[in-house]
Design an enzyme around this catalytic site. Structure first.
Site, short mmCIF file in Angstrom:
data_model
loop_
_atom_site.label_atom_id
_atom_site.label_comp_id
_atom_site.label_asym_id
_atom_site.label_seq_id
_atom_site.Cartn_x
_atom_site.Cartn_y
_atom_site.Cartn_z
CE LYS A 117 -29.18 -55.68 10.05
NZ LYS A 117 -29.10 -55.50 11.13
N1 GLU Z 1 -32.53 -56.27 13.15
C1 GLU Z 1 -32.40 -56.02 14.87
C2 GLU Z 1 -30.75 -55.85 14.73
O1 GLU Z 1 -30.34 -55.78 14.31
C3 GLU Z 1 -33.34 -57.94 14.91
C4 GLU Z 1 -32.22 -59.05 14.98
C5 GLU Z 1 -32.60 -60.41 15.50
O2 GLU Z 1 -33.62 -60.04 15.96
O3 GLU Z 1 -32.00 -61.34 14.55
O4 GLU Z 1 -29.89 -55.82 16.15
#
Ligand code: GLU
Length: 428
Positions: A117
């Site tokens: 993240k």
């Molecule tokens: N931000 C989204 C989540 O928390 C998607 C992450 C992604 O598609 O890599 O799952």
């Protein structure tokens, strides 16, 4: 928190925040991991943390600096994967927890990724479009050393979107000297994005919501739904529930809380929100003065789809819903989890409920590698199947072991991750 955790030296005690919630969830699953518990410490330490300075020239000629992060929590099952968040309250603890929840989520729905993240501590609403672009490009350049289509693949999250992904893809590609569409997902369709990706997280919430409702004998037609957050997740989930005949009796965004017993007209609210940047001032519903009144709204299904740690020991007892669908990451604290569990509320945890987004991100990445694109129908069918199967497997395990859906999801996910860890063995 019940257990004392070792706080990493790079977090001050008051910053343990969401990372502390995650550690507690890991403690709860550890007794169920059998011999794999030997490896559990792996999950309590992010593999790699990068903190970067992001300087930009403001439109007025001054220089502003922002703090940026990219955390790769685990890569045992595949490359890092997870979104990038732009928010004034972003902290390292939060990004660490969000990266860890991606590891669990990706393993829970069995997409071949680890967890990562990123984030920048900034209020993007205070930046011009040009400033936002310069900040995104500089951040991408700074994290360029650890991302890539086979290393770590960012995607949208809170306050980031297709446009931000296009800038990230371009910046990475310029640095590499060739166009690398698979470096990010959630891109515009014309740059290798996937049909259905924009709606995928909200659609996933809706799909598991229907499964959970069926288990509880609740008819979606006429069910009363309350949604916190009216962005990409909450807004789309609300629309899909409304289209299926549910009544959206309450919506809360970062500014206002609206209620309407007969159901809010969601397309009209969406039009208002796009035009004004918030649901505030919408004439088709009544506004509640106190934000905390949202939790008391009489409803069947509650969808927290905003930020972490919203449902706490302070408000859990006020919740009247019988089903909670965690559209956000980490919206419920462990203490609130216990209160709701004792009340018999069914919580579909974030790592399943909001996994639709990363599932279609996976489809996008596969399509980019093969340069062959699928129809929206195909994507939605596959998404629905994966979400239903993941829900069913976790439901069954929860029944067998007499644990919550969250613990069951963590058992499935941690077992997958730690089995991979064990099979790969320690290097060197
Ligand atoms: N931000 C989204 C989540 O928390 C998607 C992450 C992604 O598609 O890599 O799952």
């Amino acid at each position: 928190m019940s257990t004392q955790h070792e706080i990493p030296s790079y977090l001050t005690p008051h910053e343990i925040g969401p990372w502390g919630v995650y550690l507690e969830q890991i403690d709860r699953v550890t007794p169920h991991l059998g011999s794999l518990a030997r490896w559990v410490e792996t999950l309590k330490r992010p593999k790699r943390i990068l903190v970067v300075d992001v300087p930009i020239e403001r439109d007025d000629g001054t220089i502003a600096h922002f703090e940026g992060y990219r955390v790769q929590h685990n890569t045992s099952r595949g490359p890092g994967k997870g979104g990038v968040r732009f928010h004034q309250d972003v902290t390292l603890s939060e990004v660490m927890a969000l990266a860890a929840w991606m590891t669990i989520k990706n393993a829970a729905v069995n997409v071949p990724y680890g967890g990562a993240k990123g984030g920048i501590r900034v209020n993007p609403k205070l930046l011009s479009e040009g400033e936002l672009m310069r900040m995104t490009r500089r951040y991408t350049s700074e994290i360029n050393i650890i991302i890539g289509p086979t290393k770590d693949i960012p995607a949208p999250d809170v306050n980031t979107n297709e446009k931000v992904m296009a800038w990230m893809m371009d910046t990475y590609s310029m640095n590499q000297g060739s166009t690398a569409s698979g470096v990010v997902t959630g891109k515009p369709i014309s740059l290798g994005g996937s049909l259905g990706r924009h709606e995928a997280t909200g659609r996933g919430v809706f799909v598991v919501g229907c499964e959970a409702a069926a288990k509880r004998g609740l008819d979606i037609r006429g069910a009363r739904v309350a949604v916190q957050g009216f962005g990409n997740v909450g807004g789309i989930a609300a629309r899909l529930f409304a289209e299926a005949g549910a009544r959206i009796v309450a919506v809360q965004d970062h500014v206002a809380t609206l209620v309407r017993e007969g159901g809010i007209d969601i397309p009209a609210l969406q039009a208002h929100s796009s035009a004004h940047g918030s649901i505030e001032g919408f004439s088709g519903a009544d506004a509640l003065k106190e934000r905390s009144q949202f939790w008391e709204v009489d409803c069947d299904i509650m969808v927290p789809a905003a930020l972490e740690q919203q449902i706490t020991a302070d408000n859990a007892n006020r919740i009247r819903a019988s089903i909670i669908l965690e559209g956000a990451n980490g919206p419920t604290t462990p203490a609130a989890d216990d209160i709701l569990h004792d009340k018999g509320v069914l919580i579909v945890p974030d790592v399943i409920a909001n996994a639709g987004g990363v599932t279609v991100s996976y489809f996008e990445w596969v399509q980019d590698f093969s340069s062959f694109f699928w129809t929206e129908e195909e994507i939605n069918l596959r998404l629905t199947r994966i979400m239903r199967e993941a829900f069913a497997a976790i439901w069954q395990l929860a029944e067998e072991k007499q644990v919550s859906l969250r613990t069951a999801a963590f058992i499935v996910a941690c077992t997958r991750v730690l089995r991979a860890r064990e099979m790969r063995g320690l290097y060197p």
